[in-house]
Scaffold this active site. Structure first.
Site, mmCIF file in Angstrom:
data_model
loop_
_atom_site.group_PDB
_atom_site.id
_atom_site.type_symbol
_atom_site.label_atom_id
_atom_site.label_comp_id
_atom_site.label_asym_id
_atom_site.label_seq_id
_atom_site.Cartn_x
_atom_site.Cartn_y
_atom_site.Cartn_z
ATOM 1 N N GLU A 185 -9.383 -48.614 -16.421
ATOM 2 C CA GLU A 185 -8.019 -48.566 -15.889
ATOM 3 C C GLU A 185 -8.064 -47.692 -14.645
ATOM 4 O O GLU A 185 -8.189 -46.472 -14.737
ATOM 5 C CB GLU A 185 -7.071 -48.015 -16.951
ATOM 6 C CG GLU A 185 -7.033 -48.913 -18.180
ATOM 7 C CD GLU A 185 -5.914 -48.605 -19.166
ATOM 8 O OE1 GLU A 185 -5.327 -47.512 -19.086
ATOM 9 O OE2 GLU A 185 -5.630 -49.467 -20.011
ATOM 10 N N CYS B 80 -0.272 -44.141 -11.903
ATOM 11 C CA CYS B 80 -1.099 -45.269 -11.475
ATOM 12 C C CYS B 80 -0.240 -46.489 -11.165
ATOM 13 O O CYS B 80 -0.552 -47.253 -10.261
ATOM 14 C CB CYS B 80 -2.124 -45.607 -12.547
ATOM 15 S SG CYS B 80 -1.381 -45.975 -14.141
ATOM 16 N N GLU C 169 -4.766 -45.483 -2.006
ATOM 17 C CA GLU C 169 -3.948 -44.816 -3.019
ATOM 18 C C GLU C 169 -3.768 -43.340 -2.628
ATOM 19 O O GLU C 169 -4.745 -42.611 -2.491
ATOM 20 C CB GLU C 169 -4.633 -44.914 -4.385
ATOM 21 C CG GLU C 169 -3.768 -44.373 -5.496
ATOM 22 C CD GLU C 169 -4.438 -44.453 -6.862
ATOM 23 O OE1 GLU C 169 -5.622 -44.085 -6.973
ATOM 24 O OE2 GLU C 169 -3.762 -44.864 -7.819
ATOM 25 N N LYS D 110 -13.193 -36.789 -23.357
ATOM 26 C CA LYS D 110 -13.395 -35.820 -22.270
ATOM 27 C C LYS D 110 -12.186 -35.873 -21.350
ATOM 28 O O LYS D 110 -12.009 -36.797 -20.565
ATOM 29 C CB LYS D 110 -14.656 -36.129 -21.449
ATOM 30 C CG LYS D 110 -15.005 -34.945 -20.538
ATOM 31 C CD LYS D 110 -15.606 -35.307 -19.208
ATOM 32 C CE LYS D 110 -14.664 -35.471 -18.059
ATOM 33 N NZ LYS D 110 -13.882 -34.301 -17.641
HETATM 34 P P1 NAP Z 1 -10.820 -39.175 -11.492
HETATM 35 O O1 NAP Z 1 -11.122 -38.139 -10.489
HETATM 36 O O2 NAP Z 1 -11.477 -40.485 -11.370
HETATM 37 O O3 NAP Z 1 -11.179 -38.491 -12.909
HETATM 38 C C1 NAP Z 1 -10.900 -39.124 -14.129
HETATM 39 C C2 NAP Z 1 -11.825 -38.570 -15.199
HETATM 40 O O4 NAP Z 1 -13.171 -38.934 -14.914
HETATM 41 C C3 NAP Z 1 -11.814 -37.058 -15.312
HETATM 42 O O5 NAP Z 1 -11.937 -36.687 -16.665
HETATM 43 C C4 NAP Z 1 -13.044 -36.676 -14.526
HETATM 44 O O6 NAP Z 1 -13.583 -35.416 -14.865
HETATM 45 C C5 NAP Z 1 -13.990 -37.784 -14.944
HETATM 46 N N1 NAP Z 1 -15.117 -37.993 -14.032
HETATM 47 C C6 NAP Z 1 -15.206 -37.679 -12.713
HETATM 48 N N2 NAP Z 1 -16.411 -38.041 -12.237
HETATM 49 C C7 NAP Z 1 -17.099 -38.593 -13.268
HETATM 50 C C8 NAP Z 1 -18.404 -39.158 -13.402
HETATM 51 N N3 NAP Z 1 -19.246 -39.236 -12.375
HETATM 52 N N4 NAP Z 1 -18.774 -39.631 -14.611
HETATM 53 C C9 NAP Z 1 -17.928 -39.582 -15.669
HETATM 54 N N5 NAP Z 1 -16.681 -39.043 -15.605
HETATM 55 C C10 NAP Z 1 -16.269 -38.573 -14.416
HETATM 56 O O7 NAP Z 1 -9.279 -39.473 -11.595
HETATM 57 P P2 NAP Z 1 -8.087 -38.421 -11.542
HETATM 58 O O8 NAP Z 1 -8.002 -37.903 -10.156
HETATM 59 O O9 NAP Z 1 -8.247 -37.497 -12.693
HETATM 60 O O10 NAP Z 1 -6.829 -39.369 -11.869
HETATM 61 C C11 NAP Z 1 -6.120 -40.075 -10.908
HETATM 62 C C12 NAP Z 1 -6.598 -41.518 -10.842
HETATM 63 O O11 NAP Z 1 -6.423 -42.150 -12.093
HETATM 64 C C13 NAP Z 1 -5.807 -42.354 -9.858
HETATM 65 O O12 NAP Z 1 -6.677 -43.168 -9.127
HETATM 66 C C14 NAP Z 1 -4.925 -43.217 -10.749
HETATM 67 O O13 NAP Z 1 -4.485 -44.421 -10.188
HETATM 68 C C15 NAP Z 1 -5.823 -43.441 -11.900
HETATM 69 N N6 NAP Z 1 -5.063 -43.849 -13.086
HETATM 70 C C16 NAP Z 1 -5.114 -45.166 -13.477
HETATM 71 C C17 NAP Z 1 -4.385 -45.596 -14.575
HETATM 72 C C18 NAP Z 1 -4.419 -47.036 -15.027
HETATM 73 O O14 NAP Z 1 -3.978 -47.306 -16.141
HETATM 74 N N7 NAP Z 1 -4.913 -47.972 -14.231
HETATM 75 C C19 NAP Z 1 -3.592 -44.676 -15.279
HETATM 76 C C20 NAP Z 1 -3.549 -43.347 -14.841
HETATM 77 C C21 NAP Z 1 -4.305 -42.950 -13.741
HETATM 78 P P3 NAP Z 1 -13.164 -34.114 -14.007
HETATM 79 O O15 NAP Z 1 -11.705 -33.953 -14.175
HETATM 80 O O16 NAP Z 1 -13.935 -33.031 -14.646
HETATM 81 O O17 NAP Z 1 -13.551 -34.405 -12.586
#
Ligand code: NAP
Length: 510
Positions: free
Chosen positions: A267, A301, A402, A192
């Site tokens: 992650e 990230c 962040e 997804k």
């Molecule tokens: P996000 O808002 O947490 O969303 C990530 C994914 O989770 C999306 O596919 C999102 O779907 C889905 N999602 C949201 N709510 C959910 C729920 N309740 N249940 C299941 N899935 C759900 O993150 P983002 O804004 O896309 O990405 C940025 C974040 O990713 C930052 O915090 C960054 O640090 C982190 N990141 C971490 C790493 C690492 O390796 N540690 C690498 C890259 C990024 P929708 O898009 O449909 O909302």
């Protein structure tokens, strides 16, 4: 060498040919049961570029059923590792063949500059498949012989169905970082992708379809995290959840999966320090610090978002930093000269800019950037000038939270002790960058920094064999190399007796 005009023409042609994006379930393309659609937006123009069919809860369940049936059939999960590896290498080859197309659509969908996507992220995605294909042929167990009595040994078996939930920053590479080891280990999966960046997952599904994996081995579902994501996490037929995204979302996912006891790889977010001592190679440290936070539009990230400078070099280093940051080329992400493009979404830009208001309200100073560029050709996009914030105290929100954009905070420190206190004084612990020419200091400090990964005298250079992941609120578990297989396989132990060891004989005495 392609020009902006080449890439722009290619982007337009590809978008014109792009059908509404459908879900890929059980080896077939489907609009899904809901009939709902959503739109993907080009961050450089805020114009719609693709219609996407949302799978909804029912579509997510269909995909899980397809993945489960595929897993249970054994067509993939019991395939000889060498054959699985061949199929994964084919995916890598197909990605390389379509690299320009993937890169242009990814850049158009995310705003990340084309040079960083084409040379870095897309080729890395292909490498992920090659790397884990090789690893798949090397999965071995351990033996624990007990002389004359037992042969104990362990085997690593695929776990089952994995839900792979990914974010919008560098989506293609991050999706392959999960799909490749997951499939290499013999699992089946449902991917997804994030709703703000759906395009490249569509190409990934096309590539995997062309590689002719058994139907249901790889499934793709679109839709919001709240519906599709939650449905995947709560589904009893899902065994594994590999998630990359925000820390708050990660916590929510764990709650959704708790009732059915999932295995998680998390992650999550980061707020990583770049610690520069006066004895460091300051030219290289400056290059790396700037690249580390402003590449990928700061939506990274592992970005080094907190620059900690030893007090004796603080003024000079900050002056050089400001001069360089002022010259960073912000612009059309399809322009090969662009270094920073537009942020993913207008709502995200608003959030990032909100932090700049918070910074000034808390008494910090924006030393450079902090505004939207005033060039008319950029007015429609989500652009923000690369920003450096000084006069920061560690307890300020901009030093703690962040921001996930092209924003760097700078703090001075006196000595090792204070550097360590500042570096560790956040709830995150993903990675850190340490700059010093003193080997003793580097060796002393690196293990004391609370981070899953520490780079000494380097920017983030990945070695796929090494464990990747964060500590504290930056994540749970490690992926990369054999660590991916610790997550994606079930370790089972088998004890074989030679028939000679004593067995207590309960009830044997008359
Ligand atoms: P996000 O808002 O947490 O969303 C990530 C994914 O989770 C999306 O596919 C999102 O779907 C889905 N999602 C949201 N709510 C959910 C729920 N309740 N249940 C299941 N899935 C759900 O993150 P983002 O804004 O896309 O990405 C940025 C974040 O990713 C930052 O915090 C960054 O640090 C982190 N990141 C971490 C790493 C690492 O390796 N540690 C690498 C890259 C990024 P929708 O898009 O449909 O909302």
């Amino acid at each position: 060498m392609q020009t902006t005009t080449d890439y722009a023409a290619m982007s337009q042609r590809l978008l014109e040919q792009l059908p509404p994006l459908r879900n890929f379930i059980g080896g077939a393309w489907t609009e899904g049961p809901t009939g709902e659609t959503f739109t993907s937006i080009n961050p450089a123009t805020n114009q719609p570029i693709a219609t996407v069919h949302a799978a909804g809860r029912a579509g997510a369940q269909q995909a899980v059923r397809a993945a489960r049936a595929a897993f249970d059939s054994g067509a993939w999960s019991r395939m000889a590792p060498a054959d699985r590896a061949r199929a994964l290498r084919r995916i890598a080859d197909l990605i390389r063949q379509r690299a320009d197309e993937i890169a242009v659509l990814e850049t158009t969908d995310t705003g990340i500059p084309i040079t960083q996507i084409r040379a870095g992220q897309v080729l890395r995605a292909a490498d992920n498949f090659d790397f884990f294909a090789e690893m798949a042929t090397q999965i071995t167990g351990e033996t624990y012989p007990v002389e004359g009595a037992f042969l104990n040994y362990s085997v690593h078996k695929p776990v089952g169905v994995a839900a792979l939930i990914t974010p919008w920053n560098t989506p293609f590479m991050l999706e392959t970082w999960k799909v490749a080891p997951c499939l290499a280990a013999g699992n089946t999966c449902v991917l997804k992708p994030a709703s703000w960046s759906p395009l490249s997952a569509y190409l990934l599904a096309q590539v995997i379809e062309e590689a002719d994996l058994p139907p249901g081995t790889f499934n793709l579902v679109y839709g919001s995290g709240d519906t599709v994501g939650t449905a995947l996490c709560a589904d009893p037929e899902v065994n594994l959840i590999s998630f990359t995204g925000e820390t708050t979302t990660g916590k929510q996912l764990m709650r959704s999966g708790a009732a059915t006891l999932k295995r998680y790889s998390m992650e999550l977010g980061g707020k990583s320090p770049v610690i520069v001592f006066a004895d460091a190679d300051l030219d290289r440290a400056l290059d790396a610090a700037i690249f580390g936070v402003f590449s990928l539009n700061g939506e990274r990230c592992t970005a080094g978002t907190r620059l900690l400078l030893q007090r004796s070099i603080y003024d000079d280093f900050v002056a050089r930093l400001i001069e360089r940051v002022r010259r960073i080329r912000v612009g059309d992400p399809l322009d090969p000269a662009t270094e920073v493009g537009p942020l993913i979404h207008a709502r995200h830009l608003e959030r990032v800019m909100g932090y700049l208001d918070i910074a000034t309200a808390e008494g910090a100073t924006i030393a450079v950037g902090g505004r939207r560029p005033d060039r008319p050709e950029l007015a429609a996009g989500n652009y923000l000038e690369p920003t450096v914030i000084v006069d920061v105290r560690n307890e300020m929100r901009v030093a703690q939270e962040e921001i996930f954009g092209p924003v760097l905070t700078v703090l001075p420190f006196a000595d090792e002790e204070e550097a360590l206190r500042l570096a560790n004084g956040v709830r995150y612990g993903l990675d850190a960058y340490l700059w010093t020419s003193d080997v003793g200091r580097a060796t002393r400090l690196a293990p004391e920094i609370e981070a899953g990964m520490v780079w000494v005298n380097s920017q983030n250079v990945r070695d796929l064999r090494t464990p990747f992941g964060g500590m504290k609120e930056s994540g749970i578990g490690r992926e990369g190399g054999r660590h991916s297989f610790e997550f994606y396989t079930e370790t089972r132990t088998i004890h074989v007796a030679f028939g000679r060891h004593p067995i207590p004989r309960f009830g044997a005495t008359p």
